[in-house]
Enzyme design. Sequence first.
Site, PDB file in Angstrom:
ATOM      1  N   GLY A  11       0.819  -1.222   0.000  1.00 40.65           N
ATOM      2  CA  GLY A  11       0.000   0.000   0.000  1.00 40.65           C
ATOM      3  C   GLY A  11       0.847   1.264   0.000  1.00 40.65           C
ATOM      4  CG  LEU A  13       2.065   4.060   6.040  1.00 39.95           C
ATOM      5  CD1 LEU A  13       3.073   5.196   6.071  1.00 39.95           C
ATOM      6  CD2 LEU A  13       1.081   4.198   7.197  1.00 39.95           C
ATOM      7  CB  THR A  63      -7.851   2.680   2.512  1.00 41.62           C
ATOM      8  OG1 THR A  63      -7.477   2.219   1.212  1.00 41.62           O
ATOM      9  CG2 THR A  63      -6.900   2.143   3.547  1.00 41.62           C
ATOM     10  CE1 TYR A 126     -10.540   3.574   6.378  1.00 36.38           C
ATOM     11  CE2 TYR A 126     -10.838   5.819   7.170  1.00 36.38           C
ATOM     12  CZ  TYR A 126     -10.013   4.785   6.810  1.00 36.38           C
ATOM     13  OH  TYR A 126      -8.638   4.950   6.888  1.00 36.38           O
ATOM     14  CE  LYS A 130      -7.755   2.424  10.178  1.00 32.83           C
ATOM     15  NZ  LYS A 130      -6.644   1.544   9.793  1.00 32.83           N
ATOM     16  CD1 TRP A 151      -7.487  14.807   5.609  1.00 30.01           C
ATOM     17  CD2 TRP A 151      -6.754  16.779   4.846  1.00 30.01           C
ATOM     18  NE1 TRP A 151      -8.476  15.734   5.819  1.00 30.01           N
ATOM     19  CE2 TRP A 151      -8.058  16.952   5.361  1.00 30.01           C
ATOM     20  CE3 TRP A 151      -6.092  17.887   4.320  1.00 30.01           C
ATOM     21  CZ2 TRP A 151      -8.702  18.189   5.355  1.00 30.01           C
ATOM     22  CZ3 TRP A 151      -6.727  19.106   4.317  1.00 30.01           C
ATOM     23  CH2 TRP A 151      -8.017  19.265   4.826  1.00 30.01           C
TER      24      TRP A 151
HETATM   25  N1  LIG Z   1      -5.116   7.216   2.914  1.00 27.93           N
HETATM   26  C1  LIG Z   1      -5.456   8.085   3.861  1.00 27.93           C
HETATM   27  O1  LIG Z   1      -5.764   9.263   3.589  1.00 27.93           O
HETATM   28  C2  LIG Z   1      -5.441   7.648   5.305  1.00 27.93           C
HETATM   29  C3  LIG Z   1      -5.810   8.583   6.298  1.00 27.93           C
HETATM   30  C4  LIG Z   1      -5.813   8.181   7.629  1.00 27.93           C
HETATM   31  C5  LIG Z   1      -5.451   6.886   7.967  1.00 27.93           C
HETATM   32  N2  LIG Z   1      -5.112   5.997   6.994  1.00 27.93           N
HETATM   33  C6  LIG Z   1      -4.722   4.638   7.387  1.00 27.93           C
HETATM   34  O2  LIG Z   1      -3.367   4.458   7.010  1.00 27.93           O
HETATM   35  C7  LIG Z   1      -3.116   3.094   6.695  1.00 27.93           C
HETATM   36  C8  LIG Z   1      -2.427   2.984   5.352  1.00 27.93           C
HETATM   37  O3  LIG Z   1      -3.257   3.595   4.371  1.00 27.93           O
HETATM   38  P1  LIG Z   1      -2.867   3.585   2.826  1.00 27.93           P
HETATM   39  O4  LIG Z   1      -3.477   4.816   2.232  1.00 27.93           O
HETATM   40  O5  LIG Z   1      -1.421   3.283   2.659  1.00 27.93           O
HETATM   41  O6  LIG Z   1      -3.754   2.357   2.332  1.00 27.93           O
HETATM   42  P2  LIG Z   1      -3.645   1.488   0.993  1.00 27.93           P
HETATM   43  O7  LIG Z   1      -2.732   2.132   0.004  1.00 27.93           O
HETATM   44  O8  LIG Z   1      -5.047   1.176   0.606  1.00 27.93           O
HETATM   45  O9  LIG Z   1      -2.911   0.181   1.527  1.00 27.93           O
HETATM   46  C9  LIG Z   1      -3.587  -0.791   2.327  1.00 27.93           C
HETATM   47  C10 LIG Z   1      -3.053  -2.135   1.937  1.00 27.93           C
HETATM   48  O10 LIG Z   1      -3.747  -3.115   2.734  1.00 27.93           O
HETATM   49  C11 LIG Z   1      -4.122  -4.171   1.853  1.00 27.93           C
HETATM   50  N3  LIG Z   1      -5.243  -4.932   2.347  1.00 27.93           N
HETATM   51  C12 LIG Z   1      -6.573  -4.669   2.203  1.00 27.93           C
HETATM   52  N4  LIG Z   1      -7.304  -5.669   2.737  1.00 27.93           N
HETATM   53  C13 LIG Z   1      -6.421  -6.601   3.217  1.00 27.93           C
HETATM   54  C14 LIG Z   1      -6.566  -7.848   3.842  1.00 27.93           C
HETATM   55  N5  LIG Z   1      -7.770  -8.383   4.070  1.00 27.93           N
HETATM   56  N6  LIG Z   1      -5.443  -8.543   4.193  1.00 27.93           N
HETATM   57  C15 LIG Z   1      -4.217  -8.024   3.937  1.00 27.93           C
HETATM   58  N7  LIG Z   1      -4.015  -6.834   3.338  1.00 27.93           N
HETATM   59  C16 LIG Z   1      -5.108  -6.124   2.977  1.00 27.93           C
HETATM   60  C17 LIG Z   1      -4.452  -3.454   0.543  1.00 27.93           C
HETATM   61  O11 LIG Z   1      -4.500  -4.379  -0.526  1.00 27.93           O
HETATM   62  P3  LIG Z   1      -5.451  -4.045  -1.804  1.00 27.93           P
HETATM   63  O12 LIG Z   1      -4.946  -2.756  -2.370  1.00 27.93           O
HETATM   64  O13 LIG Z   1      -5.250  -5.217  -2.698  1.00 27.93           O
HETATM   65  O14 LIG Z   1      -6.841  -3.921  -1.266  1.00 27.93           O
HETATM   66  C18 LIG Z   1      -3.296  -2.467   0.457  1.00 27.93           C
HETATM   67  O15 LIG Z   1      -2.135  -3.043  -0.121  1.00 27.93           O
HETATM   68  C19 LIG Z   1      -4.471   2.396   6.776  1.00 27.93           C
HETATM   69  O16 LIG Z   1      -4.581   1.761   8.037  1.00 27.93           O
HETATM   70  C20 LIG Z   1      -5.472   3.523   6.686  1.00 27.93           C
HETATM   71  O17 LIG Z   1      -6.683   3.196   7.352  1.00 27.93           O
HETATM   72  C21 LIG Z   1      -5.089   6.351   5.664  1.00 27.93           C
END
Ligand SMILES: NC(=O)c1ccc[n+]([C@@H]2O[C@H](COP(=O)([O-])OP(=O)(O)OC[C@H]3O[C@@H](n4cnc5c(N)ncnc54)[C@H](OP(=O)(O)O)[C@@H]3O)[C@@H](O)[C@H]2O)c1
Length: 279
Positions: A11, A13, A63, A126, A130, A151
Amino acid sequence: MRKVLITGHHGMLGSELSLACEDQGDEVFGFDLPDMDITKRDRVLHAIGEADPEFIFHCAAFTNVDRCETEIETAMRVNAIGTQNVALAAESLGVPLLYISTDYIFDGTKNGPYDEWDTANPQSIYGKSKYAGECFVRQLCQWHYIVRISWLIGKNGPNFIETILKLARERDELKVVSDQHGSPTFVSDLVPELIRVSESGAFGTYHITNQGYTTWYEFAKKAIELKGISTNVLPCSTEEFPRPAPRPRNSRLSPMLYAQAIGNDMPTWEKGLKDYLKS
Ligand SMILES: NC(=O)c1ccc[n+]([C@@H]2O[C@H](COP(=O)([O-])OP(=O)(O)OC[C@H]3O[C@@H](n4cnc5c(N)ncnc54)[C@H](OP(=O)(O)O)[C@@H]3O)[C@@H](O)[C@H]2O)c1
């Protein structure tokens, strides 16, 4: 050098965090779909036991905030139960866990930035999923960090800045929501902080974002200006852009405890944006 396990390592992060850990000599085990599904409890417990890490960063999540509103079971299965499984594995090995959480656990009605101890009241599926993940981590893991971010902008994923710059190149005029307030978090600034927190031993719940607050409108305007694109950027209200999931109007996270316990080393969001656009 540590043996670290990172969930969601493909992902936005997780991918940069994995590289940074490898760069400092850590042995990294990545867990992500399709090979490893955090919702499969027995497999998660077995595989994490086999890897035998010294530290777990839990970044995997469902996400897509809008899809969560209709795919409620998936949201809960991944973000709540998946986190329960990872937390159970961490506790059974006696290793610390760092869980990434979100500003969406707040309802956005506070008159001022949210402190780490403020009461959660998530409004979206969501946010609820979380927050359920946070509760499992607190209940199950003796040694845990919960880091709330907001963000998120990183080079390995679709993000707001890339969307805005694409639209700005295609259009003469762009409307951007100006009544939602928050703090961008640039992955390249966050990753060293996550590593520093994970090595601190100061377990607890922290808010980590770039310093300063803005709106989506100001954030977009600044990025377009820095890129020298001549689009006219106009402010608009949340009501003009209805979305399936409610967004907190106020996503401002105060890093009070993080600054006191660990020291806030995050640059301003303006500096983060300049560095991101240069990279
Ligand atoms: N993006 C934001 O703005 C934001 C803001 C606040 C907090 N966060 C938190 O920050 C963290 C990282 O976010 P990110 O934006 O890097 O997210 P991301 O790019 O969507 O990465 C999440 C990863 O988790 C994988 N995943 C999903 N379901 C899964 C499962 N059942 N088993 C194993 N892996 C799984 C996804 O795979 P697939 O892509 O194949 O589904 C993806 O590779 C998350 O915890 C998110 O809630 C994000």
